[in-house]
Enzyme design. Structure first.
Site, PDB file in Angstrom:
ATOM      1  CG  ASP A 170     119.786   1.792 -11.088  1.00  0.00           C
ATOM      2  OD1 ASP A 170     118.702   1.848 -11.682  1.00  0.00           O
ATOM      3  OD2 ASP A 170     120.852   2.210 -11.570  1.00  0.00           O
ATOM      4  CE  LYS A 193     114.082   5.113  -8.291  1.00  0.00           C
ATOM      5  NZ  LYS A 193     115.496   4.737  -8.361  1.00  0.00           N
ATOM      6  N   GLY A 231     114.911   2.653 -15.062  1.00  0.00           N
ATOM      7  CA  GLY A 231     114.759   1.224 -15.302  1.00  0.00           C
ATOM      8  C   GLY A 231     114.429   0.576 -13.985  1.00  0.00           C
ATOM      9  CG  HIS A 232     111.556   1.442 -12.014  1.00  0.00           C
ATOM     10  ND1 HIS A 232     112.397   2.108 -11.149  1.00  0.00           N
ATOM     11  CD2 HIS A 232     110.845   2.388 -12.643  1.00  0.00           C
ATOM     12  CE1 HIS A 232     112.189   3.409 -11.259  1.00  0.00           C
ATOM     13  NE2 HIS A 232     111.261   3.609 -12.168  1.00  0.00           N
ATOM     14  CD  GLN A 251     115.587   9.479 -13.575  1.00  0.00           C
ATOM     15  OE1 GLN A 251     114.697  10.299 -13.434  1.00  0.00           O
ATOM     16  NE2 GLN A 251     115.467   8.473 -14.404  1.00  0.00           N
TER      17      GLN A 251
HETATM   18  P1  GDP Z   1     115.006   1.058  -9.291  1.00  0.00           P
HETATM   19  O1  GDP Z   1     115.492   1.788 -10.504  1.00  0.00           O
HETATM   20  O2  GDP Z   1     115.247   1.817  -8.028  1.00  0.00           O
HETATM   21  O3  GDP Z   1     113.577   0.601  -9.402  1.00  0.00           O
HETATM   22  O4  GDP Z   1     115.917  -0.250  -9.164  1.00  0.00           O
HETATM   23  P2  GDP Z   1     116.373  -1.272 -10.327  1.00  0.00           P
HETATM   24  O5  GDP Z   1     115.212  -2.140 -10.655  1.00  0.00           O
HETATM   25  O6  GDP Z   1     117.069  -0.561 -11.424  1.00  0.00           O
HETATM   26  O7  GDP Z   1     117.512  -2.079  -9.562  1.00  0.00           O
HETATM   27  C1  GDP Z   1     117.263  -2.788  -8.391  1.00  0.00           C
HETATM   28  C2  GDP Z   1     117.519  -4.293  -8.642  1.00  0.00           C
HETATM   29  O8  GDP Z   1     117.660  -4.936  -7.405  1.00  0.00           O
HETATM   30  C3  GDP Z   1     116.393  -5.015  -9.345  1.00  0.00           C
HETATM   31  O9  GDP Z   1     116.967  -5.959 -10.209  1.00  0.00           O
HETATM   32  C4  GDP Z   1     115.608  -5.702  -8.234  1.00  0.00           C
HETATM   33  O10 GDP Z   1     114.971  -6.898  -8.648  1.00  0.00           O
HETATM   34  C5  GDP Z   1     116.716  -6.004  -7.277  1.00  0.00           C
HETATM   35  N1  GDP Z   1     116.339  -6.008  -5.862  1.00  0.00           N
HETATM   36  C6  GDP Z   1     115.492  -5.158  -5.212  1.00  0.00           C
HETATM   37  N2  GDP Z   1     115.497  -5.408  -3.886  1.00  0.00           N
HETATM   38  C7  GDP Z   1     116.386  -6.423  -3.701  1.00  0.00           C
HETATM   39  C8  GDP Z   1     116.873  -7.114  -2.540  1.00  0.00           C
HETATM   40  O11 GDP Z   1     116.491  -6.829  -1.399  1.00  0.00           O
HETATM   41  N3  GDP Z   1     117.809  -8.088  -2.751  1.00  0.00           N
HETATM   42  C9  GDP Z   1     118.282  -8.417  -3.997  1.00  0.00           C
HETATM   43  N4  GDP Z   1     119.198  -9.359  -4.109  1.00  0.00           N
HETATM   44  N5  GDP Z   1     117.836  -7.784  -5.097  1.00  0.00           N
HETATM   45  C10 GDP Z   1     116.911  -6.808  -4.956  1.00  0.00           C
HETATM   46  P1  IMO Z   2     116.361   4.677 -12.035  1.00  0.00           P
HETATM   47  O1  IMO Z   2     114.994   5.305 -12.007  1.00  0.00           O
HETATM   48  C1  IMO Z   2     120.668   5.216 -12.458  1.00  0.00           C
HETATM   49  C2  IMO Z   2     122.000   8.656 -14.824  1.00  0.00           C
HETATM   50  C3  IMO Z   2     122.731   8.364 -16.117  1.00  0.00           C
HETATM   51  C4  IMO Z   2     123.646   9.583 -16.214  1.00  0.00           C
HETATM   52  C5  IMO Z   2     122.760  10.701 -15.645  1.00  0.00           C
HETATM   53  C6  IMO Z   2     122.083  11.545 -16.710  1.00  0.00           C
HETATM   54  O2  IMO Z   2     116.393   3.328 -12.645  1.00  0.00           O
HETATM   55  O3  IMO Z   2     117.037   4.763 -10.700  1.00  0.00           O
HETATM   56  P2  IMO Z   2     120.046  11.105 -18.351  1.00  0.00           P
HETATM   57  O4  IMO Z   2     119.865  10.098 -19.452  1.00  0.00           O
HETATM   58  O5  IMO Z   2     118.999  11.034 -17.295  1.00  0.00           O
HETATM   59  O6  IMO Z   2     120.236  12.508 -18.886  1.00  0.00           O
HETATM   60  O7  IMO Z   2     121.459  10.722 -17.677  1.00  0.00           O
HETATM   61  O8  IMO Z   2     121.775  10.072 -14.831  1.00  0.00           O
HETATM   62  N1  IMO Z   2     120.686   8.015 -14.705  1.00  0.00           N
HETATM   63  C7  IMO Z   2     120.437   6.959 -13.917  1.00  0.00           C
HETATM   64  N2  IMO Z   2     121.254   6.208 -13.159  1.00  0.00           N
HETATM   65  N3  IMO Z   2     119.355   4.945 -12.473  1.00  0.00           N
HETATM   66  C8  IMO Z   2     118.512   5.716 -13.205  1.00  0.00           C
HETATM   67  O9  IMO Z   2     117.181   5.598 -13.116  1.00  0.00           O
HETATM   68  C9  IMO Z   2     119.042   6.753 -14.003  1.00  0.00           C
HETATM   69  N4  IMO Z   2     118.510   7.673 -14.856  1.00  0.00           N
HETATM   70  C10 IMO Z   2     119.521   8.448 -15.270  1.00  0.00           C
HETATM   71  O10 IMO Z   2     123.455   7.169 -16.040  1.00  0.00           O
HETATM   72  O11 IMO Z   2     124.738   9.428 -15.339  1.00  0.00           O
HETATM   73 MG    MG Z   3     116.791   1.493 -12.116  1.00  0.00          MG
END
Ligand code: GDP
Ligand code: IMO
Ligand code: MG
Length: 438
Positions: free
Chosen positions: A13, A16, A40-41, A223
């Protein structure tokens, strides 16, 4: 500069999806190489917010060919729901290709994930419950179902029979659940074959040909480094190779074709699920005034994109990023969410750990030591300005610039871009992430 990998440098998270989106107008093909719909992106495009789980984020950019590589585990119900939802919002999904060798998540994998977690009780990993671990376990155990098996009903039936034989004993006798029938599984899987057939390809060959033609391929990790099954905080990890090595095995592109590895790190750290997290901020329940951990969660909106769970929050850990740089061969870091730190008077950064009275500057190889590691902080002066409008490094307040420069020095890798807000264009680029040659 044709082959570029994006990986998470912390526990996921990091943003990416947004980093992929930043460069996607200059890429031709984007391949997801590990994980499944545990990811989850969130990508914000104008007023539109997209939450992607199984599909690579690059699918949002017109003209890009999205690929689901052999290293991914695919829940076909989720795949078609995501495709339908994106089409309804006007996104062209017609180019999607799916590896014939990718493994399929079936309903028994999801059931096994949930019952085994429950059985673990206090020792549970806090998985996303999407069947990820059991599907990779079957792959390694050589009783998995691959995408290509769906096109030969009798082979499919035999494989499902073999996979269910032991699992049904476990489900009924150990976990006290009903048995899952071969028919219900086969029937569900066969219901997808017509829609799936045109997407299935020898994706390793497609990627090879794209690179031979000089096209730019982006490898998108789900991840992150600290959740990698080999290099993360095992057993509190996911079940796939989320580091840059996984980009090769999970796509069929040889490692010596990879030119650049972009690591994404937040300006602080979050983690979902159980496992060690040395810089975690544990505020007392209902603390008044709000504790620093809750503040990061509220301002950073740190709630899981997949499960909605509140994310654990903590200060930036330079050891984690340095480790990620080494394991992945990161050439460029993207530091995200710097804006979330605005308004703090002082910002602690973890520069070393104390383990059994000793100062250590590398991630301890021994898991028990990592569990006991106490962070040693250095504090940096904060800034109060709203930085979300900054587009050049010089637009940032001096203390924000110093913070970024200090993290860069500690992490041992240049910070090429800095996220200053959730919007697509809320980013300061210091070095081009995709130079034409190199
Ligand atoms: P990922 O799994 O690495 O793709 O990241 P996620 O989407 O799960 O979580 C990142 C969150 O941060 C998302 O809700 C993005 O919209 C938000 N985000 C990304 N870059 C920035 C930033 O520079 N500032 C803020 N405030 N939010 C950001
Ligand atoms: P993104 O791509 C954050 C964590 C779960 C759990 C562990 C194992 O959005 O960064 P799983 O269901 O994969 O067997 O769970 O990994 N986990 C993540 N945490 N971001 C993710 O994906 C994750 N995908 C799995 O919370 O601790
Ligand atoms: Mg994510």
């Amino acid at each position: 500069m044709p082959a570029v990998v994006i990986v998470g440098a912390q526990w996921g998270d990091e943003g990416k999806g947004k980093a992929t989106d930043l460069i996607s107008s200059r890429i031709d093909v984007v391949v997801k190489f590990n994980g499944g719909n545990n990811a989850g992106h969130t990508v914000v495009v104008g007023d539109e917010k997209y939450a992607l789980h199984l599909l690579p984020s690059g699918i949002l950019t017109p003209g890009v060919t999205p690929v689901i590589g052999n290293g991914v585990v695919v829940d076909l119900g989720v795949l078609f729901n995501e495709l339908t939802a994106l089409s309804a919002r006007g996104v062209d999904v017609s180019r999607l290709l799916v590896s014939a060798n990718a493994h399929v998540i079936t309903k028994y994998h999801v059931t096994m994930d949930r019952v085994t977690e429950r059985f673990l009780g206090k020792r549970q990993i806090g998985t996303t419950g999407r069947g990820i671990g059991p599907t990779y376990a079957d792959k390694i155990n050589r009783v998995g179902i691959r995408i290509q098996d769906l096109f030969d009903e009798s082979i499919l039936r035999q494989k499902v029979e073999a996979a269910l034989e032991v699992k049904n004993h476990l489900l009924v006798k150990i976990y006290n659940r009903r048995a899952i029938t071969v028919d219900e599984v086969v029937e569900e899987l066969l219901s997808y074959t017509d829609r799936l057939r045109p997407m299935v390809a020898d994706t390793a060959l497609v990627l090879h040909e794209a690179l031979q033609d000089g096209r730019t391929v982006l490898f998108e990790a789900g991840q992150a480094t600290m959740l990698d099954v080999d290099h993360g905080t095992y057993p509190f990890v996911t079940s796939s190779s989320a580091t840059s090595g996984g980009a090769a095995t999970g796509s069929g592109v040889a490692p010596n074709r990879i030119d650049r590895v972009i690591g994404i790190a937040k300006a602080y750290v979050t983690r979902v699920g159980a496992g060690p997290f040395p810089t975690e901020l544990l505020d007392p329940d209902g603390a008044e005034p709000e504790g620093p951990g809750a503040r990061l969660r509220r301002i950073g909106f740190e709630f899981g994109t997949t499960t909605g769970r509140p994310r654990r929050t903590g200060w930036y850990d330079a050891l984690v990023t340095r480790y990620a740089s080494r394991i992945n061969g990161i050439t460029d870091l993207v530091l995200t969410k710097l804006d979330v730190l605005s308004g703090l008077e002082r910002i602690p950064v973890c520069v070393a750990y104390e383990v059994d009275g000793q100062r250590v500057e590398e991630i301890p190889v021994n898991q028990t030591d990592f569990h006991h590691a106490r962070p040693i902080y250095e504090e940096f002066p904060g800034w109060s300005e709203d930085i979300s409008g900054a587009r050049e490094f010089d637009d940032l307040p001096p203390n924000a610039r110093s913070y970024v420069e200090a993290l860069e020095a500690m992490s041992g890798t240049r910070i090429s871009a800095v996220g200053v807000g959730a919007d697509r264009d809320a980013i300061v680029v210091r070095h081009d992430l995709l130079p034409d040659a190199g």
